[in-house]
Design a protein around this motif. Structure first.
Motif, mmCIF file in Angstrom:
data_model
loop_
_atom_site.group_PDB
_atom_site.id
_atom_site.type_symbol
_atom_site.label_atom_id
_atom_site.label_comp_id
_atom_site.label_asym_id
_atom_site.label_seq_id
_atom_site.Cartn_x
_atom_site.Cartn_y
_atom_site.Cartn_z
ATOM 1 N N LEU A 9 -8.789 9.357 0.555
ATOM 2 C CA LEU A 9 -8.373 9.525 1.888
ATOM 3 C C LEU A 9 -8.931 10.626 2.443
ATOM 4 O O LEU A 9 -8.764 11.233 3.513
ATOM 5 C CB LEU A 9 -6.818 9.586 2.098
ATOM 6 N N LYS A 43 -4.811 6.161 -1.130
ATOM 7 C CA LYS A 43 -4.018 5.324 -0.724
ATOM 8 C C LYS A 43 -4.077 4.071 -2.018
ATOM 9 O O LYS A 43 -5.295 3.801 -2.210
ATOM 10 C CB LYS A 43 -4.525 4.426 0.434
ATOM 11 N N ASP A 56 -14.458 6.253 -3.165
ATOM 12 C CA ASP A 56 -13.114 5.769 -3.741
ATOM 13 C C ASP A 56 -13.169 5.563 -5.275
ATOM 14 O O ASP A 56 -13.987 5.416 -5.890
ATOM 15 C CB ASP A 56 -12.904 4.435 -3.262
ATOM 16 N N TYR A 60 -3.418 0.406 -3.339
ATOM 17 C CA TYR A 60 -3.302 -0.936 -3.003
ATOM 18 C C TYR A 60 -2.707 -1.662 -4.096
ATOM 19 O O TYR A 60 -3.862 -1.683 -5.247
ATOM 20 C CB TYR A 60 -4.333 -1.699 -2.334
ATOM 21 N N ALA A 109 0.974 -1.350 -0.093
ATOM 22 C CA ALA A 109 0.109 0.188 0.008
ATOM 23 C C ALA A 109 0.941 1.296 0.074
ATOM 24 O O ALA A 109 1.865 1.400 0.774
ATOM 25 C CB ALA A 109 -0.899 0.030 1.189
ATOM 26 N N ILE A 110 0.525 2.194 -0.862
ATOM 27 C CA ILE A 110 1.337 3.627 -0.979
ATOM 28 C C ILE A 110 0.403 4.675 -1.109
ATOM 29 O O ILE A 110 -0.551 4.820 -1.694
ATOM 30 C CB ILE A 110 1.937 3.571 -2.225
ATOM 31 N N THR A 111 0.660 5.519 -0.229
ATOM 32 C CA THR A 111 0.276 6.763 -0.214
ATOM 33 C C THR A 111 0.606 7.745 -1.042
ATOM 34 O O THR A 111 1.817 7.791 -1.439
ATOM 35 C CB THR A 111 0.101 7.480 1.385
ATOM 36 N N GLU A 131 -8.032 4.049 -2.827
ATOM 37 C CA GLU A 131 -8.991 4.271 -1.855
ATOM 38 C C GLU A 131 -8.776 5.890 -1.658
ATOM 39 O O GLU A 131 -7.603 6.491 -1.533
ATOM 40 C CB GLU A 131 -8.499 3.580 -0.616
ATOM 41 N N ASN A 152 5.737 9.098 -6.534
ATOM 42 C CA ASN A 152 4.442 8.636 -5.989
ATOM 43 C C ASN A 152 3.246 9.707 -6.160
ATOM 44 O O ASN A 152 2.638 9.938 -5.580
ATOM 45 C CB ASN A 152 4.733 8.831 -4.605
ATOM 46 N N LYS A 188 -4.615 13.303 -2.051
ATOM 47 C CA LYS A 188 -3.849 12.225 -1.490
ATOM 48 C C LYS A 188 -4.872 10.871 -1.743
ATOM 49 O O LYS A 188 -6.023 10.987 -1.230
ATOM 50 C CB LYS A 188 -3.560 12.488 0.020
#
Length: 107
Positions: free
Chosen positions: A60, A102, A65, A104, A4-6, A58, A81, A100
């Motif tokens: 934030l 997330k 979403d 997955y 998982a990466i923000t 997802e 990113n 921002k």
């Protein structure tokens, strides 16, 4: 999921402002992977997320979403990113703005 990466998300569509191509131009409406640009096709930096990866994006900030998608595209400004989410209309792109999320990376 594997990871998982923000990330910072932006949005694009088929308009010249988003993709720099017009109907009739070579590769208009196609992703870097050669697939048709459509909702669910997203642009990534392939050094961070390999093209072809299945993803879930997802929100934030309590908005809806983006959901399930596939890394099929790249973009000149999509480095590190950042992720660029495809939408059907310019108004959706404008309403999305920059936020921002997330991301997955799915198994």
């Amino acid at each position: 999921y594997k990871k998982a990466i923000t990330m910072t998300a932006t949005a694009y569509d088929l308009s010249y402002e988003s993709c720099g191509k017009k109907p009739g131009d070579k590769y208009y409406g196609l992703t870097a992977s050669g697939t048709k640009a459509r909702r669910g096709a997203v642009a990534v930096d392939p050094r961070v997320i390999p093209l072809g990866s299945k993803l879930y994006v997802e929100s934030l900030d309590s908005t809806k979403d983006y959901g399930f998608c596939i890394a099929e595209d790249t973009g000149g400004a999509i480095k590190s990113n950042k992720i660029d989410l495809f939408f059907d209309t310019a108004s959706e792109v404008k309403n999305f703005g920059r936020r921002k999320v997330k991301v997955y990376i799915l198994d």
